[in-house]
Design an enzyme around this catalytic site. Structure first.
Site, PDB file in Angstrom:
ATOM      1  N   CYS A  54       0.863  -1.173   0.000  1.00  0.00           N
ATOM      2  CA  CYS A  54       0.000   0.000   0.000  1.00  0.00           C
ATOM      3  C   CYS A  54       0.904   1.229   0.000  1.00  0.00           C
ATOM      4  O   CYS A  54       1.801   1.344   0.829  1.00  0.00           O
ATOM      5  CB  CYS A  54      -0.884   0.006   1.244  1.00  0.00           C
ATOM      6  SG  CYS A  54      -1.858   1.516   1.442  1.00  0.00           S
ATOM      7  N   CYS A  57       0.537   3.245   3.502  1.00  0.00           N
ATOM      8  CA  CYS A  57       1.014   2.772   4.811  1.00  0.00           C
ATOM      9  C   CYS A  57       2.080   1.690   4.747  1.00  0.00           C
ATOM     10  O   CYS A  57       2.642   1.316   5.773  1.00  0.00           O
ATOM     11  CB  CYS A  57      -0.159   2.288   5.661  1.00  0.00           C
ATOM     12  SG  CYS A  57      -0.884   0.714   5.116  1.00  0.00           S
ATOM     13  N   CYS A 103      -7.279  -1.077   1.694  1.00  0.00           N
ATOM     14  CA  CYS A 103      -6.202  -1.598   2.541  1.00  0.00           C
ATOM     15  C   CYS A 103      -6.775  -1.804   3.939  1.00  0.00           C
ATOM     16  O   CYS A 103      -7.382  -0.889   4.512  1.00  0.00           O
ATOM     17  CB  CYS A 103      -5.046  -0.592   2.574  1.00  0.00           C
ATOM     18  SG  CYS A 103      -3.743  -1.036   3.757  1.00  0.00           S
ATOM     19  N   CYS A 106      -4.911   0.813   6.674  1.00  0.00           N
ATOM     20  CA  CYS A 106      -5.159   2.263   6.726  1.00  0.00           C
ATOM     21  C   CYS A 106      -6.471   2.671   6.074  1.00  0.00           C
ATOM     22  O   CYS A 106      -6.815   3.853   6.066  1.00  0.00           O
ATOM     23  CB  CYS A 106      -3.994   3.025   6.113  1.00  0.00           C
ATOM     24  SG  CYS A 106      -3.824   2.817   4.318  1.00  0.00           S
ATOM     25  N   CYS A 128      -8.719  -5.348  -9.589  1.00  0.00           N
ATOM     26  CA  CYS A 128      -8.340  -4.278 -10.500  1.00  0.00           C
ATOM     27  C   CYS A 128      -7.881  -3.099  -9.629  1.00  0.00           C
ATOM     28  O   CYS A 128      -8.703  -2.409  -9.022  1.00  0.00           O
ATOM     29  CB  CYS A 128      -9.550  -3.918 -11.349  1.00  0.00           C
ATOM     30  SG  CYS A 128      -9.243  -2.662 -12.573  1.00  0.00           S
TER      31      CYS A 128
END
Length: 141
Positions: A54, A57, A103, A106, A128
């Site tokens: 991510c 984070c 995510c 976060c 996607c």
């Protein structure tokens, strides 16, 4: 397929802190559920072996061995690294029912997941994901 988003993410920042950390483009996608234009992301056609984190984070989300060519204009994966790495929730923002991918650490927007498109992947799913939501950490050789 939907899950409830926990009330408090593992990484908590104010919107001002997110704006300071992220570029305007990253903020628009990660924090405001925007979408980058198709075929413009840095990872759309990448074949580099590694782990996708991510961008907000640093949580490890996807491995390159689950990435496949879907020819849709965004990086596509057939599975997250582990089920607890992402949160799936219903998204009706565009006048249709889709499943948003966030995510789990976060709660940043990553993209959407689709099923039953006939890609022949082990899960019959296509995560996607916006390139701008990810950071690729290449495997050490």
């Amino acid at each position: 397929m939907s899950q409830e988003v926990d009330a408090t993410p593992g990484v908590v920042k104010s919107e001002d802190e997110w704006r300071q950390q992220l570029t305007a483009e990253e903020y628009a996608v990660l924090r405001q559920a925007g979408t980058e234009r198709p075929w413009t992301g840095e990872y759309t056609d990448t074949k580099t072996v590694g782990v996708y984190q991510c961008r907000a984070c640093g949580t490890e989300l996807f491995r390159s061995d689950t990435k496949f060519d879907s020819h849709c204009g965004w990086p596509s994966f057939w599975s997250p690294l582990a089920g607890d790495k992402v949160i799936l929730r219903e998204d009706r923002a565009m006048g249709m029912a889709r499943t948003e991918v966030l995510c789990a650490t976060c709660h940043s927007h990553l993209g959407h997941v689709f099923e039953g498109e006939g890609y022949g992947t082990p899960t019959d799913q296509r995560y996607c994901i916006n390139s701008i939501s990810l950071k690729l950490v290449p495997a050490e050789e």
